[in-house]
Design a protein around this motif. Structure first.
Motif, PDB file in Angstrom:
ATOM      1  N   TYR A  14       0.727  -1.122   0.006  1.00 33.40           N
ATOM      2  CA  TYR A  14       0.097  -0.070  -0.048  1.00 33.40           C
ATOM      3  C   TYR A  14       0.804   1.119  -0.019  1.00 33.40           C
ATOM      4  O   TYR A  14       0.592   2.274  -0.836  1.00 33.40           O
ATOM      5  CB  TYR A  14      -0.883  -0.129   1.125  1.00 33.40           C
ATOM      6  N   LYS A  15       1.846   1.332   0.951  1.00 30.72           N
ATOM      7  CA  LYS A  15       2.855   2.571   0.725  1.00 30.72           C
ATOM      8  C   LYS A  15       3.351   2.905  -0.459  1.00 30.72           C
ATOM      9  O   LYS A  15       3.471   4.144  -0.676  1.00 30.72           O
ATOM     10  CB  LYS A  15       3.840   2.331   1.991  1.00 30.72           C
ATOM     11  N   GLU A  16       3.875   1.699  -1.174  1.00 30.81           N
ATOM     12  CA  GLU A  16       4.587   1.841  -2.332  1.00 30.81           C
ATOM     13  C   GLU A  16       3.429   2.357  -3.497  1.00 30.81           C
ATOM     14  O   GLU A  16       3.842   3.349  -4.046  1.00 30.81           O
ATOM     15  CB  GLU A  16       5.038   0.391  -3.001  1.00 30.81           C
ATOM     16  N   LEU A  17       2.315   1.955  -3.393  1.00 35.64           N
ATOM     17  CA  LEU A  17       1.215   2.420  -4.396  1.00 35.64           C
ATOM     18  C   LEU A  17       0.825   3.848  -3.790  1.00 35.64           C
ATOM     19  O   LEU A  17       0.747   4.764  -4.932  1.00 35.64           O
ATOM     20  CB  LEU A  17       0.070   1.688  -4.167  1.00 35.64           C
ATOM     21  N   ARG A  18       1.030   3.998  -2.633  1.00 34.91           N
ATOM     22  CA  ARG A  18       0.505   5.383  -2.328  1.00 34.91           C
ATOM     23  C   ARG A  18       1.539   6.543  -2.700  1.00 34.91           C
ATOM     24  O   ARG A  18       1.195   7.535  -3.156  1.00 34.91           O
ATOM     25  CB  ARG A  18       0.310   5.601  -0.796  1.00 34.91           C
ATOM     26  N   LEU A  19       2.859   5.991  -2.601  1.00 32.56           N
ATOM     27  CA  LEU A  19       4.049   7.288  -2.905  1.00 32.56           C
ATOM     28  C   LEU A  19       3.957   7.262  -4.356  1.00 32.56           C
ATOM     29  O   LEU A  19       4.153   8.325  -4.636  1.00 32.56           O
ATOM     30  CB  LEU A  19       5.165   6.549  -2.399  1.00 32.56           C
ATOM     31  N   GLU A  34       6.306  14.243   0.319  1.00 30.36           N
ATOM     32  CA  GLU A  34       7.395  14.573   1.394  1.00 30.36           C
ATOM     33  C   GLU A  34       7.062  14.140   2.582  1.00 30.36           C
ATOM     34  O   GLU A  34       7.610  13.720   3.429  1.00 30.36           O
ATOM     35  CB  GLU A  34       7.558  16.112   1.225  1.00 30.36           C
ATOM     36  N   GLU A  35       5.454  14.454   3.036  1.00 31.18           N
ATOM     37  CA  GLU A  35       4.942  14.149   4.314  1.00 31.18           C
ATOM     38  C   GLU A  35       4.895  12.584   4.667  1.00 31.18           C
ATOM     39  O   GLU A  35       5.173  12.003   5.510  1.00 31.18           O
ATOM     40  CB  GLU A  35       3.630  14.783   4.533  1.00 31.18           C
ATOM     41  N   GLU A  36       4.669  11.870   3.502  1.00 27.96           N
ATOM     42  CA  GLU A  36       4.598  10.460   3.663  1.00 27.96           C
ATOM     43  C   GLU A  36       5.689   9.601   3.514  1.00 27.96           C
ATOM     44  O   GLU A  36       5.628   8.340   3.830  1.00 27.96           O
ATOM     45  CB  GLU A  36       3.418   9.841   2.867  1.00 27.96           C
ATOM     46  N   VAL A  37       6.832   9.995   2.762  1.00 32.23           N
ATOM     47  CA  VAL A  37       7.842   9.035   2.498  1.00 32.23           C
ATOM     48  C   VAL A  37       8.541   8.529   3.600  1.00 32.23           C
ATOM     49  O   VAL A  37       8.923   7.325   3.130  1.00 32.23           O
ATOM     50  CB  VAL A  37       8.980   9.737   1.419  1.00 32.23           C
ATOM     51  N   GLY A  38       8.547   9.202   4.498  1.00 30.60           N
ATOM     52  CA  GLY A  38       9.195   8.653   5.693  1.00 30.60           C
ATOM     53  C   GLY A  38       8.403   8.069   6.748  1.00 30.60           C
ATOM     54  O   GLY A  38       8.806   7.289   8.090  1.00 30.60           O
ATOM     55  N   ARG A  39       7.090   7.858   6.322  1.00 36.13           N
ATOM     56  CA  ARG A  39       6.227   7.343   7.369  1.00 36.13           C
ATOM     57  C   ARG A  39       6.285   5.465   7.488  1.00 36.13           C
ATOM     58  O   ARG A  39       6.449   5.144   6.370  1.00 36.13           O
ATOM     59  CB  ARG A  39       4.695   7.677   6.960  1.00 36.13           C
ATOM     60  N   PRO A  40       6.484   5.183   8.369  1.00 39.30           N
ATOM     61  CA  PRO A  40       6.516   3.386   8.420  1.00 39.30           C
ATOM     62  C   PRO A  40       5.332   2.891   7.837  1.00 39.30           C
ATOM     63  O   PRO A  40       4.287   3.349   8.223  1.00 39.30           O
ATOM     64  CB  PRO A  40       6.934   3.149  10.005  1.00 39.30           C
ATOM     65  N   PRO A  41       5.496   1.822   7.242  1.00 38.84           N
ATOM     66  CA  PRO A  41       4.278   1.221   6.765  1.00 38.84           C
ATOM     67  C   PRO A  41       3.314   0.581   7.745  1.00 38.84           C
ATOM     68  O   PRO A  41       1.986   0.352   7.264  1.00 38.84           O
ATOM     69  CB  PRO A  41       4.893  -0.252   5.868  1.00 38.84           C
TER      70      PRO A  41
END
Length: 165
Positions: A14-19, A34-41
């Motif tokens: 999900y994180k990969e697709l969201r980014l 920029e806000e989400e790239v560092g957010r852990p899955p």
């Protein structure tokens, strides 16, 4: 093609697709790459377990190619409403009915949710394919937010839409 609820073990996909969505279509989301790239899955995995939301994924050959989130309001005066957020389908998978399947699944879940009477969403004013999709389901425009987003000095307007049942 499989449409199903996302589970905590889908968080990395999900994180990969969201980014990807945030990078390729930043105007379609309130959040930024920029806000989400560092957010852990794991943050997404926890969201998938929340009682007031459902997150659907479209899978082709085990690959996540589309997502949509349905989130119910929790306040006493607002719990008759739910919202569609984070709708995204990868570019190669567009025009194949995946968006229609995802929205349809979210609406089916919303209709089964005791007490939900309306679904709200916001769509970029210039996104003709998304507007056509939502109109096909009966979403009505009830407003426009000028300059809803500002990206690199450019403003984007959003249409506010609702579906009442």
């Amino acid at each position: 093609m499989e449409i199903r609820l996302l589970q905590p073990d889908d968080a990395v996909k999900y994180k990969e697709l969201r980014l990807e969505g945030l990078k390729k279509n930043p105007e379609a989301f309130g959040s930024s790459f920029e806000e989400e790239v560092g957010r852990p899955p794991e943050v997404y995995g926890e969201r998938f377990k929340a009682e007031n939301s459902f997150h659907f994924g479209a899978f082709e050959g085990g690959r996540l190619v589309g997502v949509v989130s349905l989130v119910r309001e929790t306040g006493l005066k607002m719990k008759h409403r739910a919202n569609i957020y984070a709708m995204y389908v990868t570019e190669p998978s567009r025009q194949n009915g995946i968006g229609k399947l995802l929205v349809g699944e979210a609406l089916e879940k919303a209709r089964a949710w005791d007490g939900v009477e309306q679904i709200h969403l916001a769509v970029m004013s210039e996104n003709a394919p998304a507007k056509k999709l939502y109109s096909a389901f009966g979403f009505e425009v009830y407003g426009k937010e000028r300059h809803a987003l500002k990206i690199d000095g450019e403003y984007y307007d959003e249409e506010l839409r609702a579906l009442y049942f």
